[in-house]
Motif scaffolding. Structure first.
Motif, PDB file in Angstrom:
ATOM      1  N   SER A 114      37.231  32.456  41.385  1.00  0.00           N
ATOM      2  CA  SER A 114      37.002  31.341  42.288  1.00  0.00           C
ATOM      3  C   SER A 114      35.931  30.411  41.735  1.00  0.00           C
ATOM      4  CB  SER A 114      36.574  31.865  43.668  1.00  0.00           C
ATOM      5  OG  SER A 114      36.320  30.806  44.549  1.00  0.00           O
ATOM      6  N   TRP A 118      38.904  25.452  42.123  1.00  0.00           N
ATOM      7  CA  TRP A 118      40.156  26.191  42.183  1.00  0.00           C
ATOM      8  C   TRP A 118      39.872  27.664  42.454  1.00  0.00           C
ATOM      9  CZ3 TRP A 118      40.559  30.166  38.653  1.00  0.00           C
ATOM     10  CH2 TRP A 118      39.715  30.102  37.546  1.00  0.00           C
ATOM     11  N   PHE A 120      42.100  31.694  42.074  1.00  0.00           N
ATOM     12  CA  PHE A 120      43.308  32.447  41.741  1.00  0.00           C
ATOM     13  C   PHE A 120      42.999  33.928  41.917  1.00  0.00           C
ATOM     14  CE2 PHE A 120      46.347  34.587  38.933  1.00  0.00           C
ATOM     15  CZ  PHE A 120      47.526  34.027  39.405  1.00  0.00           C
ATOM     16  N   ASN A 121      43.614  34.527  42.932  1.00  0.00           N
ATOM     17  CA  ASN A 121      43.380  35.931  43.257  1.00  0.00           C
ATOM     18  C   ASN A 121      44.638  36.748  42.966  1.00  0.00           C
ATOM     19  OD1 ASN A 121      40.797  35.270  44.299  1.00  0.00           O
ATOM     20  ND2 ASN A 121      41.719  34.690  46.256  1.00  0.00           N
ATOM     21  N   SER A 122      44.466  37.857  42.269  1.00  0.00           N
ATOM     22  CA  SER A 122      45.584  38.732  41.921  1.00  0.00           C
ATOM     23  C   SER A 122      45.292  40.142  42.416  1.00  0.00           C
ATOM     24  CB  SER A 122      45.802  38.774  40.404  1.00  0.00           C
ATOM     25  OG  SER A 122      45.875  37.474  39.860  1.00  0.00           O
ATOM     26  N   GLY A 157      46.934  31.384  44.517  1.00  0.00           N
ATOM     27  CA  GLY A 157      46.070  30.413  43.864  1.00  0.00           C
ATOM     28  C   GLY A 157      46.112  29.064  44.544  1.00  0.00           C
ATOM     29  N   GLN A 179      48.119  25.043  47.758  1.00  0.00           N
ATOM     30  CA  GLN A 179      48.014  26.449  47.356  1.00  0.00           C
ATOM     31  C   GLN A 179      49.401  27.075  47.330  1.00  0.00           C
ATOM     32  OE1 GLN A 179      46.236  29.190  50.303  1.00  0.00           O
ATOM     33  NE2 GLN A 179      46.098  27.447  51.722  1.00  0.00           N
ATOM     34  N   GLN A 181      51.448  31.136  46.809  1.00  0.00           N
ATOM     35  CA  GLN A 181      51.307  32.596  46.738  1.00  0.00           C
ATOM     36  C   GLN A 181      52.659  33.224  46.423  1.00  0.00           C
ATOM     37  OE1 GLN A 181      49.119  35.344  49.694  1.00  0.00           O
ATOM     38  NE2 GLN A 181      51.236  35.462  50.390  1.00  0.00           N
TER      39      GLN A 181
END
Length: 328
Positions: A114, A118, A120-122, A157, A179, A181
């Motif tokens: 983060s 921007w 982006f979480n995985s 993201g 966003q 997902q």
């Protein structure tokens, strides 16, 4: 922590014909909880029951419900290993109801990234649940012991754009926040598992980006889908939100991911994001959210879930709020 409310006659509001019965909570919550929070692990022991008012289907109480969770940072970017487990004993209120013990554990790796511009979480996780069910009635689909193991993959993201602008002689900041997902959970038959603490979650714009459609663990919905959403805000010089509009929808990539038939109780099947009449379209209803602050005392908000395929509104609401001052 203890929160205990009871009523000597749970049919009282119905007996007197009170109009308030329809506008108040239909249950009384009863819970006792003891928790410990450490830096990398937490645990909770909870005793929980619901006293449902009026004519109702008997609910379950959990005596006890135990949760243990832990997090361990890894030496790769900002990733961490996460572990969550719970044990729940569901006791029935009536002799002819099924009772169950549920053991659940999920483990996996999350990679949250983060910045102000921007995110982006995985996450990749494995979920395993074991049920031991007793007092099963003759002819029921339920089984005494059930094991369910499912993987879950999720990528989420978004990007934050902003600009300065002037309106009516005042300076504001305008944002544009798209966003997206992707969520994958394989399909598995769960009809042999009873419903103990599970129902559909409310559908709204924020619900589009959940990793589950249901509360509880008795049903884990199949998913092979991506979700898109766009939010635009206007903030004043003190960074107070003046206006917000959000819109988005889910695009299903396989037929099973938009099927609401996980529930074998017809009263729980309703899901306004699911277009069960036409699986070929493979998309949810459009969900939108609106907020407008008229001044420091008045604000208006609303949301809608609209089925664009068959042109009807699943759910819509609008709120008008008045605040006397900063504290009231």
């Amino acid at each position: 922590y203890i929160d205990y409310t009871t009523m000597s006659d749970d049919n009282y509001l119905v007996d007197i014909g009170s109009k308030q019965y329809n506008s108040n909570d239909a249950y009384l919550y009863q819970v006792g909880e003891l928790s410990y929070f450490g830096e990398q692990w937490q645990t909770t022991i909870k005793l929980q029951d619901f006293e449902v008012l009026g004519n109702h289907q008997a609910s379950y109480k959990t005596v006890p419900h135990i949760e243990v969770s832990a997090q361990q940072p890894l030496n790769f970017l900002s990733s961490q290993f996460e572990l969550y487990s719970e044990l729940s004993s569901f006791q029935a209120a009536q002799d002819n109801q099924v009772q169950a013990n549920r053991y659940h554990i999920e483990a996996g790796i999350t990679l949250p990234m983060s910045t102000p511009a921007w995110f982006f979480n995985s996450e990749v996780k494995l979920l395993h649940t074991y049920y031991q069910q007793d007092n099963i009635q003759l002819g029921s689909e339920l089984e005494e012991t059930v094991q369910r193991t499912l993987p879950k993959v999720r990528f989420h993201g978004g990007i934050n754009f902003d600009r300065n602008m002037n309106l009516f002689g005042q300076s504001y900041r305008h944002t544009f926040e798209p966003q997206i997902q992707y969520l994958y959970i394989p399909e598995e038959d769960q009809s042999m598992i009873g419903l103990y603490d599970t129902t559909n979650l409310q559908d709204d714009y924020n619900g589009l980006f959940r990793d589950t459609r249901h509360s509880g663990l008795d049903r884990i919905a199949a998913a092979n889908q991506y979700t898109w959403g766009i939010t635009s805000r206007v903030l004043d010089e003190s960074n107070l939100e003046v206006f917000r509009f959000s819109v988005g929808r889910i695009q299903y990539l396989s037929e099973s991911s938009n099927n609401s038939n996980e529930f074998n109780n017809s009263e729980l099947v309703d899901n306004s994001f699911v277009n069960s009449a036409n699986f070929t379209e493979q998309q949810s209803s459009v969900a939108a959210d609106l907020f407008f602050r008229l001044n420091h005392q008045w604000q208006i908000s609303g949301d809608i879930q609209y089925n664009t395929l068959e042109n009807y509104t699943n759910k819509g609401q609008i709120n008008l709020d008045y605040q006397f001052d900063q504290y009231n």
